[in-house]
Design a protein around this motif. Structure first.
Motif, PDB file in Angstrom:
ATOM      1  N   HIS A   1       5.801  14.029   1.545  1.00 23.58           N
ATOM      2  CA  HIS A   1       5.102  15.212   2.614  1.00 23.58           C
ATOM      3  C   HIS A   1       5.174  14.849   3.616  1.00 23.58           C
ATOM      4  O   HIS A   1       5.250  15.046   4.934  1.00 23.58           O
ATOM      5  CB  HIS A   1       3.293  14.014   2.073  1.00 23.58           C
ATOM      6  CG  HIS A   1       3.229  14.980   0.917  1.00 23.58           C
ATOM      7  ND1 HIS A   1       1.932  16.114   1.335  1.00 23.58           N
ATOM      8  CD2 HIS A   1       2.279  14.866  -0.368  1.00 23.58           C
ATOM      9  CE1 HIS A   1       1.475  17.048   0.141  1.00 23.58           C
ATOM     10  NE2 HIS A   1       2.117  16.044  -1.235  1.00 23.58           N
ATOM     11  N   ASP A   2       5.968  13.794   3.915  1.00 27.90           N
ATOM     12  CA  ASP A   2       6.903  13.236   5.528  1.00 27.90           C
ATOM     13  C   ASP A   2       7.789  14.028   6.101  1.00 27.90           C
ATOM     14  O   ASP A   2       7.577  14.782   6.951  1.00 27.90           O
ATOM     15  CB  ASP A   2       6.462  11.879   5.792  1.00 27.90           C
ATOM     16  CG  ASP A   2       5.405  10.485   5.158  1.00 27.90           C
ATOM     17  OD1 ASP A   2       4.326  11.517   5.479  1.00 27.90           O
ATOM     18  OD2 ASP A   2       5.266   9.596   4.420  1.00 27.90           O
ATOM     19  N   THR A   3       8.412  15.032   4.695  1.00 29.32           N
ATOM     20  CA  THR A   3       9.709  15.137   5.010  1.00 29.32           C
ATOM     21  C   THR A   3       9.596  16.849   4.542  1.00 29.32           C
ATOM     22  O   THR A   3      10.320  16.912   3.531  1.00 29.32           O
ATOM     23  CB  THR A   3      11.091  14.813   4.788  1.00 29.32           C
ATOM     24  OG1 THR A   3      10.912  14.381   3.623  1.00 29.32           O
ATOM     25  CG2 THR A   3      10.969  13.686   6.000  1.00 29.32           C
ATOM     26  N   ILE A  42       0.986  -0.869   0.334  1.00 32.61           N
ATOM     27  CA  ILE A  42       0.184   0.533   0.178  1.00 32.61           C
ATOM     28  C   ILE A  42       0.745   1.127  -0.322  1.00 32.61           C
ATOM     29  O   ILE A  42       2.126   1.055   0.616  1.00 32.61           O
ATOM     30  CB  ILE A  42      -1.265  -0.182   1.143  1.00 32.61           C
ATOM     31  CG1 ILE A  42      -0.032   0.074   2.320  1.00 32.61           C
ATOM     32  CG2 ILE A  42      -2.118  -1.396   1.366  1.00 32.61           C
ATOM     33  CD1 ILE A  42      -1.157   0.110   3.881  1.00 32.61           C
ATOM     34  N   SER A  43       0.489   2.714  -0.386  1.00 29.92           N
ATOM     35  CA  SER A  43       1.243   3.719  -0.280  1.00 29.92           C
ATOM     36  C   SER A  43       0.293   5.312  -0.263  1.00 29.92           C
ATOM     37  O   SER A  43      -1.687   4.541  -0.518  1.00 29.92           O
ATOM     38  CB  SER A  43       2.604   3.690  -1.756  1.00 29.92           C
ATOM     39  OG  SER A  43       3.057   4.684  -1.747  1.00 29.92           O
ATOM     40  N   ASP A  44       0.826   6.314   0.185  1.00 27.83           N
ATOM     41  CA  ASP A  44      -0.165   7.110  -0.078  1.00 27.83           C
ATOM     42  C   ASP A  44      -1.375   7.274   0.883  1.00 27.83           C
ATOM     43  O   ASP A  44      -2.363   7.913  -0.129  1.00 27.83           O
ATOM     44  CB  ASP A  44       0.530   7.564  -1.201  1.00 27.83           C
ATOM     45  CG  ASP A  44       2.000   7.728  -1.405  1.00 27.83           C
ATOM     46  OD1 ASP A  44       2.050   9.085  -2.176  1.00 27.83           O
ATOM     47  OD2 ASP A  44       2.169   6.456  -2.707  1.00 27.83           O
ATOM     48  N   PRO A  45      -1.402   6.669   1.888  1.00 29.84           N
ATOM     49  CA  PRO A  45      -2.720   6.631   2.766  1.00 29.84           C
ATOM     50  C   PRO A  45      -2.892   8.031   3.402  1.00 29.84           C
ATOM     51  O   PRO A  45      -4.026   9.143   3.161  1.00 29.84           O
ATOM     52  CB  PRO A  45      -2.479   6.038   3.727  1.00 29.84           C
ATOM     53  CG  PRO A  45      -1.210   5.839   4.345  1.00 29.84           C
ATOM     54  CD  PRO A  45       0.098   6.086   2.439  1.00 29.84           C
ATOM     55  N   PRO A  49       4.112  17.097  13.379  1.00 24.15           N
ATOM     56  CA  PRO A  49       4.302  15.707  15.228  1.00 24.15           C
ATOM     57  C   PRO A  49       3.376  15.292  15.237  1.00 24.15           C
ATOM     58  O   PRO A  49       2.995  14.286  15.635  1.00 24.15           O
ATOM     59  CB  PRO A  49       5.469  16.945  15.651  1.00 24.15           C
ATOM     60  CG  PRO A  49       6.442  17.848  15.084  1.00 24.15           C
ATOM     61  CD  PRO A  49       5.262  18.299  13.776  1.00 24.15           C
ATOM     62  N   GLY A  50       2.179  16.479  14.763  1.00 25.53           N
ATOM     63  CA  GLY A  50       0.496  15.514  15.768  1.00 25.53           C
ATOM     64  C   GLY A  50       0.399  15.081  14.853  1.00 25.53           C
ATOM     65  O   GLY A  50      -0.209  13.812  15.181  1.00 25.53           O
ATOM     66  N   GLU A  51       0.629  15.382  13.729  1.00 20.14           N
ATOM     67  CA  GLU A  51       0.167  13.893  11.777  1.00 20.14           C
ATOM     68  C   GLU A  51       1.313  12.376  12.156  1.00 20.14           C
ATOM     69  O   GLU A  51       0.157  11.583  12.079  1.00 20.14           O
ATOM     70  CB  GLU A  51       0.409  14.377  10.381  1.00 20.14           C
ATOM     71  CG  GLU A  51      -0.773  15.614  10.496  1.00 20.14           C
ATOM     72  CD  GLU A  51      -0.354  15.830   8.720  1.00 20.14           C
ATOM     73  OE1 GLU A  51      -0.755  15.888   8.316  1.00 20.14           O
ATOM     74  OE2 GLU A  51       1.268  16.791   9.104  1.00 20.14           O
ATOM     75  N   CYS A  52       3.020  12.663  12.904  1.00 22.04           N
ATOM     76  CA  CYS A  52       3.458  11.702  12.918  1.00 22.04           C
ATOM     77  C   CYS A  52       3.211  11.099  14.009  1.00 22.04           C
ATOM     78  O   CYS A  52       2.628   9.884  14.077  1.00 22.04           O
ATOM     79  CB  CYS A  52       4.848  12.416  12.798  1.00 22.04           C
ATOM     80  SG  CYS A  52       5.493  12.805  11.473  1.00 22.04           S
ATOM     81  N   ARG A  53       2.151  10.919  15.198  1.00 21.75           N
ATOM     82  CA  ARG A  53       2.191  10.855  16.348  1.00 21.75           C
ATOM     83  C   ARG A  53       0.781   9.558  15.938  1.00 21.75           C
ATOM     84  O   ARG A  53       0.386   8.983  16.220  1.00 21.75           O
ATOM     85  CB  ARG A  53       1.715  11.919  17.704  1.00 21.75           C
ATOM     86  CG  ARG A  53       3.248  11.894  18.005  1.00 21.75           C
ATOM     87  CD  ARG A  53       2.630  12.729  19.394  1.00 21.75           C
ATOM     88  NE  ARG A  53       1.883  14.478  19.316  1.00 21.75           N
ATOM     89  CZ  ARG A  53       2.482  15.488  19.179  1.00 21.75           C
ATOM     90  NH1 ARG A  53       3.858  15.638  18.965  1.00 21.75           N
ATOM     91  NH2 ARG A  53       1.079  16.091  19.148  1.00 21.75           N
ATOM     92  N   ASP A  68       4.653   8.987   1.894  1.00 21.02           N
ATOM     93  CA  ASP A  68       3.724   9.349   2.611  1.00 21.02           C
ATOM     94  C   ASP A  68       2.703   8.642   3.436  1.00 21.02           C
ATOM     95  O   ASP A  68       0.893   9.151   3.301  1.00 21.02           O
ATOM     96  CB  ASP A  68       2.216   9.926   1.212  1.00 21.02           C
ATOM     97  CG  ASP A  68       3.566  10.886   0.610  1.00 21.02           C
ATOM     98  OD1 ASP A  68       4.851  11.468   0.760  1.00 21.02           O
ATOM     99  OD2 ASP A  68       3.021  11.491  -1.037  1.00 21.02           O
ATOM    100  N   LEU A  69       2.209   8.882   4.633  1.00 23.17           N
ATOM    101  CA  LEU A  69       1.383   8.856   5.987  1.00 23.17           C
ATOM    102  C   LEU A  69       0.999   9.733   6.006  1.00 23.17           C
ATOM    103  O   LEU A  69      -0.315   9.980   6.142  1.00 23.17           O
ATOM    104  CB  LEU A  69       2.169   8.039   6.872  1.00 23.17           C
ATOM    105  CG  LEU A  69       2.738   6.084   6.922  1.00 23.17           C
ATOM    106  CD1 LEU A  69       3.444   6.273   6.356  1.00 23.17           C
ATOM    107  CD2 LEU A  69       2.506   5.742   8.166  1.00 23.17           C
ATOM    108  N   THR A  70       1.576  11.411   6.132  1.00 19.31           N
ATOM    109  CA  THR A  70       1.358  12.013   6.435  1.00 19.31           C
ATOM    110  C   THR A  70       0.663  13.282   4.728  1.00 19.31           C
ATOM    111  O   THR A  70       0.995  12.961   4.058  1.00 19.31           O
ATOM    112  CB  THR A  70       1.985  12.713   7.319  1.00 19.31           C
ATOM    113  OG1 THR A  70       2.813  13.485   6.550  1.00 19.31           O
ATOM    114  CG2 THR A  70       2.293  12.306   8.245  1.00 19.31           C
ATOM    115  N   ASN A  71      -0.595  14.957   4.973  1.00 18.12           N
ATOM    116  CA  ASN A  71       0.005  15.278   4.726  1.00 18.12           C
ATOM    117  C   ASN A  71       0.682  16.632   4.617  1.00 18.12           C
ATOM    118  O   ASN A  71       1.448  16.741   3.626  1.00 18.12           O
ATOM    119  CB  ASN A  71      -1.315  16.062   4.901  1.00 18.12           C
ATOM    120  CG  ASN A  71      -2.492  14.998   4.008  1.00 18.12           C
ATOM    121  OD1 ASN A  71      -3.293  14.073   3.538  1.00 18.12           O
ATOM    122  ND2 ASN A  71      -3.505  14.539   4.900  1.00 18.12           N
ATOM    123  N   MET A  72       1.139  16.543   5.377  1.00 12.37           N
ATOM    124  CA  MET A  72       2.429  17.810   6.026  1.00 12.37           C
ATOM    125  C   MET A  72       3.839  17.737   6.559  1.00 12.37           C
ATOM    126  O   MET A  72       4.667  18.561   6.593  1.00 12.37           O
ATOM    127  CB  MET A  72       1.520  19.028   7.159  1.00 12.37           C
ATOM    128  CG  MET A  72       0.380  19.972   6.405  1.00 12.37           C
ATOM    129  SD  MET A  72      -0.267  21.091   7.000  1.00 12.37           S
ATOM    130  CE  MET A  72      -0.748  20.258   8.199  1.00 12.37           C
TER     131      MET A  72
END
Length: 320
Positions: free
Chosen positions: A117-119, A25-28, A93-97, A86-90
């Motif tokens: 998007h993760d970096t 899977i990718s880019d959720p 830190p909150g998204e990564c948690r 690309d688990l996150t959008n921006m």
């Protein structure tokens, strides 16, 4: 309640199954109603990404769509989930948690690499992508995670870039390490599956979103070989190849796992990959499951990649 899977539980552990099944899977782009970036986070690309999310992308990346994909994976009882970024959008830190909590609920062990998007910007590793290290292999990149006779090799192309660009880069040091890893895993007779976010085949991504040093990567594959390469980034299900020492190496892309679309190549889906020992190599089967916006589900015919040279040159996965 789904079982909690710390990625360290089965890393490097031998599995008794002769056939290994992997869900790619990718880019959720984990859907959430994100708060606006704080003032200190606004004067960079994160603000642009936030505006893109609120105006357009939150209508495309839907939590109910992602839930459907994950439930489908649950019923397939896979041995490993390979998540190509690309688990996150921006990359906040909150998204990564939030992403870490999602990873803890995975229905199977999971191996993760970051995406662009993760970096988006330079940030504290431990407060952002570093939170996912239990679902990676020993760093630095590229890392290796073993599951049975399969070596998942995680390459990072995630580097901060200027505004309006989403390019990726491997770099010289990763390229050298990748060559060494591919050689060593090949000597051990392992099935080498490389995970990379940006597509490593020229032309699959537009210039402003492409991998800038595809030559570094392709030279590693041409010299040392691999059994398969998995990528995401372009939100499109694709099949291509790179030259290897024994023939074409299949390069498999998958659409975003949360995308709502009527296009069967862009709608959410996942690749079911089976790896079975055959003679002196491995037979790899790939089937794509996809979920159009009308609520139906589809499955492509399985494509079998023959390990014996020179017949590794393959036919394409059929489209629905």
């Amino acid at each position: 309640m789904r079982p909690r899977h710390d990625g360290r539980q089965k890393a490097g552990k031998e599995v008794s199954l002769s056939t290994i099944t992997i869900a790619h899977i990718s880019d959720p782009h984990l859907p959430s109603e994100m708060a606006p970036p704080r003032l200190t986070e606004r004067l960079n690309k994160r603000m642009f990404s936030y505006l893109s999310w609120t105006r357009r992308r939150r209508f495309i990346h839907r939590p109910e769509v992602l839930a459907r994909v994950m439930e489908d994976i649950v019923t397939s009882q896979v041995d490993m989930i390979a998540l190509t970024g690309d688990l996150t959008n921006m990359g906040l830190p909150g998204e990564c948690r939030q992403a870490r909590r999602w990873l803890e609920q995975m229905p199977a062990p999971c191996t993760v690499i970051p995406g662009n998007h993760d970096t988006l910007v330079h940030d504290d590793w431990q407060a952002t992508v570093g939170l996912w290290q239990p679902w990676m292999g020993p760093l630095p990149f590229p890392f290796v995670r073993r599951i049975g006779n399969v070596a998942l090799i995680g390459v990072s192309t995630a580097v901060p870039t200027p505004w309006f660009r989403a390019t990726g880069r491997i770099g010289v040091h990763q390229s050298r390490r990748l060559r060494t890893i591919l050689h060593g895993a090949g000597q051990q007779g392992l099935c080498r599956i490389v995970m990379i976010h940006h597509p490593p085949v020229p032309g699959l991504a537009v210039t402003r979103k492409a991998l800038t040093d595809t030559r570094n990567f392709s030279e590693c594959i041409a010299r040392e070989g691999a059994e398969m390469i998995l990528h995401g980034h372009i939100h499109l299900s694709t099949l291509s190849s790179l030259p290897g020492p024994a023939g074409g190496v299949p390069v498999i892309g998958i659409a975003s796992a949360s995308a709502r679309s009527d296009d069967p190549l862009r709608t959410a889906g996942w690749n079911r990959i089976t790896v079975s020992p055959r003679g002196n190599g491995y037979e790899i089967g790939v089937t794509r499951r996809f979920f159009p916006a009308d609520g139906t589900a589809g499955t492509t015919r399985e494509t079998i990649f023959d390990p014996s040279p020179p017949s590794r040159c393959f036919s394409g996965i059929s489209t629905p």
